[in-house]
Design an enzyme around this catalytic site. Structure first.
Site, short mmCIF file in Angstrom:
data_model
loop_
_atom_site.label_atom_id
_atom_site.label_comp_id
_atom_site.label_asym_id
_atom_site.label_seq_id
_atom_site.Cartn_x
_atom_site.Cartn_y
_atom_site.Cartn_z
N TYR A 1 0.87 -1.39 0.08
CA TYR A 1 0.02 0.07 0.02
C TYR A 1 0.78 1.30 0.02
CZ TYR A 1 -2.83 3.83 2.04
OH TYR A 1 -3.48 4.82 2.02
O1 LIG Z 1 -2.11 7.32 7.88
C1 LIG Z 1 -2.16 6.37 6.99
O2 LIG Z 1 -1.31 6.67 6.22
C2 LIG Z 1 -2.89 5.15 7.11
O3 LIG Z 1 -3.86 5.08 8.06
C3 LIG Z 1 -4.71 4.00 8.19
O4 LIG Z 1 -3.64 2.80 8.70
P1 LIG Z 1 -3.19 2.50 10.04
O5 LIG Z 1 -2.76 3.83 10.61
O6 LIG Z 1 -2.36 1.36 9.96
O7 LIG Z 1 -4.51 2.36 10.73
P2 LIG Z 1 -5.38 1.15 11.29
O8 LIG Z 1 -5.36 -0.08 10.13
O9 LIG Z 1 -6.75 1.64 11.77
O10 LIG Z 1 -4.44 0.62 12.46
C4 LIG Z 1 -4.50 1.57 13.69
C5 LIG Z 1 -3.47 0.66 14.55
O11 LIG Z 1 -4.10 -0.13 15.17
C6 LIG Z 1 -3.10 -1.54 14.88
N1 LIG Z 1 -3.98 -2.56 14.84
C7 LIG Z 1 -4.70 -3.08 13.86
C8 LIG Z 1 -5.44 -3.91 13.60
C9 LIG Z 1 -5.45 -5.06 14.48
O12 LIG Z 1 -6.54 -6.03 14.44
N2 LIG Z 1 -4.84 -4.81 15.90
C10 LIG Z 1 -4.27 -3.58 15.70
O13 LIG Z 1 -3.56 -3.43 17.11
C11 LIG Z 1 -2.19 -1.15 13.98
O14 LIG Z 1 -1.21 -2.03 13.93
C12 LIG Z 1 -2.18 0.45 13.93
O15 LIG Z 1 -1.17 0.60 14.92
C13 LIG Z 1 -5.25 3.77 7.03
O16 LIG Z 1 -6.06 2.39 7.24
C14 LIG Z 1 -4.62 3.87 5.83
O17 LIG Z 1 -5.53 3.81 4.64
C15 LIG Z 1 -3.87 5.21 5.93
O18 LIG Z 1 -3.19 5.33 4.59
#
Ligand SMILES: O=C(O)[C@H]1O[C@H](OP(=O)(O)OP(=O)(O)OC[C@H]2O[C@@H](n3ccc(=O)[nH]c3=O)[C@H](O)[C@@H]2O)[C@H](O)[C@@H](O)[C@@H]1O
Length: 483
Positions: free
Chosen positions: A269
């Protein structure tokens, strides 16, 4: 925020419509062979290379969404009757025809009293950020036309709901794909857009392990299709588009500044978003397109994306299902806690609008560059990272339900341990000033979530100021969204 949009959907997953591809290129290779004078080994070599070239060409065409045959365009050029989009979408979209063009023009018409306003094509308008941004632009009187393919990366009903809200405020969302070159050309033909807010994308970090090609189709091929249409348009619009904080990848210099390295992505991504930034540079350089990339940091809020952790944690906590919370596998100075610079949707929308308002003009016309045009990149974050465990604490408090936490070491799934935006550039040049902390923004999200998915529980919580967390499921079902 307008009452009808108390939260926002993030970027819509775009593109990727499966086009029926007719391989029409066999003759091209064959007719170049003067058949009679070949030595057998030469013939077999030629046959071998022909097969290789054909396979490569076929693979290229099959993998390219913009490869839909543009044949019979003359028979479809009439504007009198609606037609099917070249790229099948789940809703079997139609576009074209006099009535359709009228709707498109009306939606894109500037409504400010002084007549001075932007006319903006918002791609991914049925997505989280797209829907909020489109609504905000419309509220101040700009002309706004949406475009979205309503794909099923997550529950399309949520996207339809967002589009319905927009329709009520006079914004029409065309049901079509950014990779449909014919449709894009038509839109630019019908409306002289001053700006494009390009938010259509295949979002989500972890899903890239499951469907890598969808990222290439939407974020690379789809972006190129859009830029091709924009550079050929006359006038050329200025383009503001969604990159991502994920481009910082393994960067450990915090807070992340636009000057930091972005050449070590941790997910496909992120790699496609980084590729997008480079591709944008090419179109700026060759065609004089004004291009602004916005690196969004974990955007959340009402009408959000069900594939994001805050959203499905809420759903699963309410359903009494365990949630998986990642913890750092150690190493690195800032990596003791998994944290995100969660940024509230209204702040992101202000950043988008600021970027549109300050975007200088494209200098080309009809595909010809007439001088240098702006090329800009900004972080849009909250600049205050919060550990994911704290996010869960907040949700427990707001939902009044104890989460069943499964703590696991963060798998190598493309996630990065930590994000933190340096926003001084956006502050200086866009007037960007985020003002919503996670607790405030999450409260608004939870209120929206309960009203949307579980109205009975919403009423109960409002009346009694407490809930048992086991309330009945709302009319839309709290588990309806696909991940
Ligand atoms: O800021 C960005 O650039 C990105 O933000 C999000 O990605 P992310 O920050 O990884 O957001 P989430 O997928 O909601 O995850 C948030 C946090 O929860 C954690 N997480 C996720 C899933 C899970 O089952 N458990 C868990 O602890 C992840 O590791 C992360 O630290 C979006 O999904 C992306 O499309 C976007 O581009």
């Amino acid at each position: 925020m307008a009452p009808q949009l108390t939260g926002a959907p993030g970027s819509a997953a775009a593109a990727g419509g499966a086009a029926a591809v007719k391989p029409q290129f066999h003759h091209y290779h064959h007719h170049r062979l003067p058949a009679r004078h070949h030595h057998p080994s030469l013939l077999s070599k030629l046959a071998f290379w022909s097969v290789c070239s054909l396979s490569l060409l076929l693979a290229f065409i099959l993998l390219s969404p913009s490869a839909a045959p543009a044949s019979s365009s003359s028979s479809r050029a009439s504007t009198d009757s609606p037609r099917r989009s070249l790229h099948a979408t789940p809703s079997s979209a139609t576009w074209g025809g006099a009535a359709w063009e009228k709707k498109v023009r009306a939606s894109a018409r500037v409504r400010r009293a002084n007549g001075r306003g932007l006319s903006v094509l918002v791609t991914g308008a049925a997505g989280f950020v797209g829907c909020h941004a489109a609504a905000a632009l419309r509220r101040r009187g700009d002309g706004v036309l949406g475009l979205d393919n309503f794909n099923d990366y997550y529950d399309p009903a949520l996207k339809r709901g967002r589009a319905a809200l927009l329709a009520r405020s006079g914004v029409y969302v065309v049901d079509g794909d950014i990779a449909d070159a014919e449709l894009l050309a038509k839109l630019f033909d019908v409306v002289p857009f001053t700006h494009v807010l390009h938010l259509a994308a295949q979002a989500g970090v972890r899903h890239a392990l499951v469907d890598p090609m969808s990222y290439v189709r939407a974020n690379v091929a789809g972006l190129v299709a859009l830029l091709e249409a924009a550079r050929a348009a006359d006038p050329q619009p200025a383009i503001v588009w969604a990159s991502s904080s994920s481009v910082y990848g393994l960067n450990s210099h915090v807070p992340f500044s636009e000057h930091d390295r972005t050449d070590r992505p941790a997910s496909l991504y992120a790699a496609t978003k980084k590729a997008g930034e480079e591709i944008a540079h090419v179109y700026n350089h060759i065609y004089g397109l004004s291009l602004t990339a916005l690196r969004f940091f974990t955007v959340y809020g009402p009408w959000g994306r069900p594939d994001m952790a805050y959203f499905f944690f809420t759903r699963d906590i309410l359903a009494g299902r365990p949630i998986t919370v990642y913890e750092s596998s150690g190493g690195g100075a800032h990596q003791t806690t998994i944290s995100r610079d969660f940024t509230y949707i209204d702040d992101i929308v202000k950043g988008c609008v600021g970027a549109l308002d300050t975007a200088g003009r494209s200098t080309g016309s009809g595909g010809k560059k007439r001088g240098p045009a702006p090329f800009r990149t900004y972080n849009l974050g909250n600049t205050s990272p919060v550990p994911v465990t704290q996010l869960v604490d907040l949700l427990e408090k707001m939902l009044k339900v104890k989460a069943v936490r499964r703590i696991v070491k963060m798998p190598r799934n493309g996630d990065v341990p930590y994000t933190h935006a340096n926003i001084s550039l956006a502050q200086r040049e866009l007037g960007y000033r985020p003002s919503t902390d996670l607790q405030t923004g999450l409260k608004k999200f939870v209120r929206w979530y309960l009203e949307y998915y579980n109205p009975e529980l919403a009423v109960k919580q409002k009346q009694h100021g407490s809930g048992n967390g086991k309330a009945s499921r709302g009319r839309n079902g709290s588990t309806s969204s696909a991940r």
